[in-house]
Enzyme design. Structure first.
Site, PDB file in Angstrom:
ATOM      1  N   LYS A  36       1.080  -1.044  -0.231  1.00 31.04           N
ATOM      2  CA  LYS A  36       0.360   0.035  -0.751  1.00 31.04           C
ATOM      3  C   LYS A  36       0.689   1.095   0.249  1.00 31.04           C
ATOM      4  O   LYS A  36       1.571   1.862   0.621  1.00 31.04           O
ATOM      5  CB  LYS A  36      -1.058   0.281   1.188  1.00 31.04           C
ATOM      6  N   ASP A  68      -3.642   4.357  -2.181  1.00 27.73           N
ATOM      7  CA  ASP A  68      -4.672   4.911  -0.029  1.00 27.73           C
ATOM      8  C   ASP A  68      -4.138   6.561  -0.880  1.00 27.73           C
ATOM      9  O   ASP A  68      -3.561   6.731   0.350  1.00 27.73           O
ATOM     10  CB  ASP A  68      -3.697   4.147   0.343  1.00 27.73           C
ATOM     11  N   LYS A  92      -7.390   8.106  -0.958  1.00 23.96           N
ATOM     12  CA  LYS A  92      -8.199   8.347  -0.173  1.00 23.96           C
ATOM     13  C   LYS A  92      -8.812   9.572  -0.447  1.00 23.96           C
ATOM     14  O   LYS A  92      -9.345  10.939  -0.362  1.00 23.96           O
ATOM     15  CB  LYS A  92      -7.605   8.674   1.378  1.00 23.96           C
ATOM     16  N   ASP A 152     -13.319  14.630  -3.418  1.00 21.49           N
ATOM     17  CA  ASP A 152     -13.244  16.476  -3.918  1.00 21.49           C
ATOM     18  C   ASP A 152     -14.364  16.389  -5.052  1.00 21.49           C
ATOM     19  O   ASP A 152     -15.213  15.010  -4.852  1.00 21.49           O
ATOM     20  CB  ASP A 152     -12.171  16.530  -4.543  1.00 21.49           C
ATOM     21  N   THR A 205     -12.958  16.014 -10.272  1.00 16.27           N
ATOM     22  CA  THR A 205     -11.377  15.876 -10.375  1.00 16.27           C
ATOM     23  C   THR A 205     -11.299  14.719  -9.594  1.00 16.27           C
ATOM     24  O   THR A 205     -10.221  14.330 -10.209  1.00 16.27           O
ATOM     25  CB  THR A 205     -11.618  17.055  -8.808  1.00 16.27           C
ATOM     26  N   THR A 212     -10.235   3.920  11.158  1.00 13.19           N
ATOM     27  CA  THR A 212      -9.812   3.109  12.281  1.00 13.19           C
ATOM     28  C   THR A 212      -9.065   3.867  13.238  1.00 13.19           C
ATOM     29  O   THR A 212      -8.786   3.584  14.587  1.00 13.19           O
ATOM     30  CB  THR A 212      -8.845   2.334  11.942  1.00 13.19           C
ATOM     31  N   ARG A 247       2.889   0.087  10.748  1.00 16.68           N
ATOM     32  CA  ARG A 247       3.755   0.199  11.544  1.00 16.68           C
ATOM     33  C   ARG A 247       4.530  -1.094  12.513  1.00 16.68           C
ATOM     34  O   ARG A 247       5.078  -0.987  13.292  1.00 16.68           O
ATOM     35  CB  ARG A 247       3.298   1.275  13.014  1.00 16.68           C
TER      36      ARG A 247
HETATM   37  O1  C5P Z   1      -0.948  -0.278  10.654  1.00  9.31           O
HETATM   38  P1  C5P Z   1      -0.983   1.016  10.681  1.00  9.31           P
HETATM   39  O2  C5P Z   1      -1.995   1.757  11.827  1.00  9.31           O
HETATM   40  O3  C5P Z   1       0.784   1.945  10.350  1.00  9.31           O
HETATM   41  O4  C5P Z   1      -1.166   1.474   9.280  1.00  9.31           O
HETATM   42  C1  C5P Z   1      -1.757   2.288   8.674  1.00  9.31           C
HETATM   43  C2  C5P Z   1      -2.241   3.189   7.718  1.00  9.31           C
HETATM   44  O5  C5P Z   1      -3.711   2.121   7.151  1.00  9.31           O
HETATM   45  C3  C5P Z   1      -1.751   3.618   7.118  1.00  9.31           C
HETATM   46  O6  C5P Z   1      -1.215   4.623   5.496  1.00  9.31           O
HETATM   47  C4  C5P Z   1      -3.088   4.765   7.368  1.00  9.31           C
HETATM   48  O7  C5P Z   1      -3.519   5.914   5.954  1.00  9.31           O
HETATM   49  C5  C5P Z   1      -3.794   3.427   5.915  1.00  9.31           C
HETATM   50  N1  C5P Z   1      -5.596   3.401   7.327  1.00  9.31           N
HETATM   51  C6  C5P Z   1      -5.990   3.498   8.206  1.00  9.31           C
HETATM   52  N2  C5P Z   1      -7.752   3.490   8.424  1.00  9.31           N
HETATM   53  C7  C5P Z   1      -8.097   3.140   7.518  1.00  9.31           C
HETATM   54  C8  C5P Z   1      -7.985   3.357   5.841  1.00  9.31           C
HETATM   55  C9  C5P Z   1      -6.136   3.650   5.433  1.00  9.31           C
HETATM   56  O8  C5P Z   1      -5.437   3.063   8.949  1.00  9.31           O
HETATM   57  N3  C5P Z   1      -9.541   3.702   7.852  1.00  9.31           N
END
Ligand code: C5P
Length: 242
Positions: free
Chosen positions: A40, A67, A69, A72, A76, A131, A211
């Site tokens: 991603k 990703d 997101k 707009d 666009t 999340t 992470r």
């Molecule tokens: O596992 P970690 O928390 O580091 O991953 C977060 C990744 O998932 C980020 O790239 C974030 O933009 C993406 N993300 C998210 N929640 C969402 C959609 C995408 O955390 N609902």
């Protein structure tokens, strides 16, 4: 020791490569090949390296999940999706909050861009309640899922605990679950984190892991632990660098 990764499982795991340097991103992607089938590229890496990141990650044999997101006006979003669709990606995200016309424009843009380039159509994914936000209330999640289905999105991005409701409002939609943490890891800014096993047991088609692996002191060992956690054989804490 690092074991042979399970390749069927890898196809359902997306590595969130949230770094600001393409060289570092490629190095990590190369190291974790086999443990993940999808990479991603989020706002950080895309801001740093743009479409070049898509090519570099795709060249390593990964499916590319962009990703951005998008949120707009429909024109666009259609334009941006058309460009991304022509670059050989497998997934693109747009915010369900942008509404039906915007989501439709995104899906159409992806189809047009991919068609013009002779590529297969990428999956348009609608991002629902993040999340990092608390539990949704007032029917927001259900409404957004219905919009995603009506607009022709392939799936939605949601929290592990939202999956049953997503299924009720959009039974045919693929579910991509973010906010995944290995047991013992800090939740960071994720308010509705879940373990990889919980997300997959809830029916997730793809889980996004960042992470817990990328910030581990030893990312390869953490990726191995991710596989073992899902397969029910985990016994080791991951040590984070931060
Ligand atoms: O596992 P970690 O928390 O580091 O991953 C977060 C990744 O998932 C980020 O790239 C974030 O933009 C993406 N993300 C998210 N929640 C969402 C959609 C995408 O955390 N609902």
């Amino acid at each position: 020791m690092v074991e042979e990764p399970d390749l069927d499982l890898s196809r359902r795991l997306a590595l969130a490569l949230d770094v600001d340097d393409l060289v570092a991103a490629v190095r990590m992607a190369r190291m974790l090949k086999g443990h993940f089938g999808v990479v991603k590229i989020g706002l950080e890496l895309y801001s740093a390296a743009g479409p070049e990141a898509i090519g570099a990650i795709g060249d390593l044999g990964y499916e590319v999940f962009v990703d951005l997101k998008l949120h707009d006006i429909p024109t666009t979003v259609a334009g941006a999706s058309r460009v991304i669709g022509s670059l050989g990606v497998s997934y693109l995200t747009m915010h369900a909050a942008g509404g039906l016309d915007m989501l439709r424009a995104g899906v159409d843009g992806l189809r047009t861009g991919a068609g013009n380039a002779g590529l297969s159509e990428p999956a348009g994914l609608a991002v629902t309640v993040l999340t990092s936000q608390s539990d949704p209330s007032g029917g927001t999640l259900g409404r957004w899922v219905e919009l995603a289905a009506a607009a022709g999105c392939t799936g939605v991005v949601c929290a592990a605990r939202d999956q049953a409701e997503v299924d009720r409002h959009g039974p045919g939609l693929a579910r991509v679950v973010a906010g995944i943490r290995l047991p013992g890891d800090p939740a960071d800014d994720q308010k509705r984190a879940a373990s990889p096993g919980e997300a997959l047991a809830g029916g997730a088609d793809l889980i996004v892991v960042g992470r817990s692996v990328t910030r581990a002191a030893d990312p390869l060992a953490a990726a191995d632990r991710l596989h073992r956690a899902i397969l029910g054989a985990d016994d080791n804490p991951t040590h984070r660098r931060d």
